[in-house]
Design an enzyme around this catalytic site. Structure first.
Site, PDB file in Angstrom:
ATOM      1  N   GLY A 197      -9.524   5.475  -6.044  1.00 54.32           N
ATOM      2  CA  GLY A 197      -8.287   4.342  -6.438  1.00 54.32           C
ATOM      3  C   GLY A 197      -7.336   5.169  -5.348  1.00 54.32           C
ATOM      4  O   GLY A 197      -7.266   5.570  -4.089  1.00 54.32           O
ATOM      5  N   VAL A 198      -5.968   4.964  -5.900  1.00 60.17           N
ATOM      6  CA  VAL A 198      -4.906   5.343  -5.060  1.00 60.17           C
ATOM      7  C   VAL A 198      -4.689   7.124  -4.589  1.00 60.17           C
ATOM      8  O   VAL A 198      -4.482   7.237  -3.562  1.00 60.17           O
ATOM      9  CB  VAL A 198      -3.517   4.840  -5.838  1.00 60.17           C
ATOM     10  N   ASP A 199      -5.465   7.605  -5.628  1.00 61.33           N
ATOM     11  CA  ASP A 199      -5.405   9.135  -4.979  1.00 61.33           C
ATOM     12  C   ASP A 199      -6.326   9.404  -4.017  1.00 61.33           C
ATOM     13  O   ASP A 199      -5.787  10.120  -3.147  1.00 61.33           O
ATOM     14  CB  ASP A 199      -6.382   9.849  -6.501  1.00 61.33           C
ATOM     15  N   TYR A 203      -8.467   4.219 -15.449  1.00 60.63           N
ATOM     16  CA  TYR A 203      -8.185   4.752 -16.655  1.00 60.63           C
ATOM     17  C   TYR A 203      -7.859   3.602 -17.663  1.00 60.63           C
ATOM     18  O   TYR A 203      -7.630   3.948 -18.790  1.00 60.63           O
ATOM     19  CB  TYR A 203      -6.823   5.588 -16.607  1.00 60.63           C
ATOM     20  N   SER A 257      -2.280   4.588 -14.402  1.00 61.25           N
ATOM     21  CA  SER A 257      -3.446   4.561 -15.542  1.00 61.25           C
ATOM     22  C   SER A 257      -3.771   3.082 -15.719  1.00 61.25           C
ATOM     23  O   SER A 257      -4.903   2.909 -16.422  1.00 61.25           O
ATOM     24  CB  SER A 257      -2.667   5.009 -16.686  1.00 61.25           C
ATOM     25  N   THR A 258      -3.474   2.444 -14.745  1.00 59.40           N
ATOM     26  CA  THR A 258      -4.129   0.888 -15.151  1.00 59.40           C
ATOM     27  C   THR A 258      -5.175   0.398 -14.252  1.00 59.40           C
ATOM     28  O   THR A 258      -5.669  -0.520 -14.054  1.00 59.40           O
ATOM     29  CB  THR A 258      -3.019  -0.311 -14.622  1.00 59.40           C
ATOM     30  N   ASP A 312       0.732  -1.310  -0.031  1.00 55.23           N
ATOM     31  CA  ASP A 312       0.076  -0.185  -0.055  1.00 55.23           C
ATOM     32  C   ASP A 312       0.638   1.246  -0.101  1.00 55.23           C
ATOM     33  O   ASP A 312       1.644   1.567   0.940  1.00 55.23           O
ATOM     34  CB  ASP A 312      -0.874  -0.191   1.362  1.00 55.23           C
TER      35      ASP A 312
HETATM   36  P1  ADP Z   1      -5.688   5.554 -12.525  1.00 56.21           P
HETATM   37  O1  ADP Z   1      -6.690   6.492 -12.716  1.00 56.21           O
HETATM   38  O2  ADP Z   1      -4.214   6.340 -12.989  1.00 56.21           O
HETATM   39  O3  ADP Z   1      -5.934   4.347 -13.408  1.00 56.21           O
HETATM   40  P2  ADP Z   1      -6.147   4.117 -10.074  1.00 56.21           P
HETATM   41  O4  ADP Z   1      -5.935   4.783  -8.767  1.00 56.21           O
HETATM   42  O5  ADP Z   1      -7.698   3.535 -10.599  1.00 56.21           O
HETATM   43  O6  ADP Z   1      -5.345   5.041 -10.939  1.00 56.21           O
HETATM   44  O7  ADP Z   1      -5.374   2.784 -10.148  1.00 56.21           O
HETATM   45  C1  ADP Z   1      -3.850   2.796 -10.296  1.00 56.21           C
HETATM   46  C2  ADP Z   1      -3.395   1.548  -9.560  1.00 56.21           C
HETATM   47  O8  ADP Z   1      -3.188   1.922  -8.056  1.00 56.21           O
HETATM   48  C3  ADP Z   1      -4.120   0.197  -9.707  1.00 56.21           C
HETATM   49  O9  ADP Z   1      -3.180  -0.961 -10.050  1.00 56.21           O
HETATM   50  C4  ADP Z   1      -4.846   0.148  -8.374  1.00 56.21           C
HETATM   51  O10 ADP Z   1      -4.889  -1.152  -7.903  1.00 56.21           O
HETATM   52  C5  ADP Z   1      -3.556   0.812  -7.555  1.00 56.21           C
HETATM   53  N1  ADP Z   1      -3.842   1.277  -6.106  1.00 56.21           N
HETATM   54  C6  ADP Z   1      -4.931   1.598  -5.572  1.00 56.21           C
HETATM   55  N2  ADP Z   1      -4.637   1.804  -4.136  1.00 56.21           N
HETATM   56  C7  ADP Z   1      -3.561   1.758  -3.953  1.00 56.21           C
HETATM   57  C8  ADP Z   1      -2.760   1.821  -3.054  1.00 56.21           C
HETATM   58  N3  ADP Z   1      -3.159   2.318  -1.807  1.00 56.21           N
HETATM   59  N4  ADP Z   1      -1.398   1.654  -2.968  1.00 56.21           N
HETATM   60  C9  ADP Z   1      -0.699   1.269  -4.218  1.00 56.21           C
HETATM   61  N5  ADP Z   1      -1.496   0.980  -5.318  1.00 56.21           N
HETATM   62  C10 ADP Z   1      -2.845   1.276  -5.028  1.00 56.21           C
END
Ligand code: ADP
Length: 170
Positions: free
Chosen positions: A33-35, A122, A118-119, A11
């Site tokens: 997501g990660v944001d 996006y 982006s995976t 994470d």
């Molecule tokens: P994007 O809009 O760029 O596709 P996302 O947040 O939807 O961004 O996904 C990008 C990647 O981050 C995905 O592989 C998702 O599983 C991953 N992700 C989500 N939460 C976390 C986290 N806390 N730490 C690391 N990776 C994460």
């Protein structure tokens, strides 16, 4: 410069790197997501600083403090949304990694952790994204000897496998 790249699972909000990268959107005002996870962990001061930045173009990057995170900085980069691959998506994704590493070096960050840009929502095809990421990071690190370690922090095993395979194939 493959030796300075590591693929781990975890994470990214728990990272103790000098900088973590946020796969943001162009508003820089948070998302899912990660944001969303990074904003939750960093606290409202992060959003307050992001509000002063006037957004960010796809493929570019902007840096903020890390606030309640262990990481000192967050580097925000909007990745390309996958359409069909003919709208500059690969070049824009490579540009995200280059822009982030340039900002990291300019701000004295020796260690940088990336999520898989982006995976997620996006929908960039994972294997292509992984190949672009590790190749671009390896090429860009040639210019920045002060960056000693870059990790791809993968949230699930499928993602980790894709990045490990891409790094092994470099
Ligand atoms: P994007 O809009 O760029 O596709 P996302 O947040 O939807 O961004 O996904 C990008 C990647 O981050 C995905 O592989 C998702 O599983 C991953 N992700 C989500 N939460 C976390 C986290 N806390 N730490 C690391 N990776 C994460």
């Amino acid at each position: 410069m493959k030796e300075r790249i590591e693929i781990i699972s975890g994470d990214i909000t728990q990272s103790d790197a000098d900088a973590i990268v946020n796969a943001a959107n162009c508003s820089l005002l948070g998302g899912g997501g990660v944001d969303g996870a990074i904003h939750m962990a960093a606290g409202p001061e992060l959003l307050a600083e992001c509000r002063t930045l006037d957004g960010c173009r796809t493929g570019e990057a902007k840096i903020t403090g890390g606030y309640r995170l262990k990481a000192k900085h967050v580097i925000h980069t909007p990745g390309p949304r996958w359409r069909d691959g003919t709208h500059g998506e690969p070049e824009l994704l490579a540009s995200c990694y280059r822009s982030c590493l340039r900002l990291a070096a300019e701000n004295g960050c020796a260690t940088v952790d990336f999520p898989s840009i982006s995976t997620g929502v996006y929908h960039f095809p994972l294997d292509r994204a992984a190949e672009i990421a590790v190749r671009t990071i390896a090429e860009t690190l040639e210019q920045y000897p002060s960056i000693t370690r870059v990790r791809m922090v993968c949230f699930d095993s499928r993602t980790q496998r894709a990045y490990a395979d891409a790094l092994a194939a470099l």
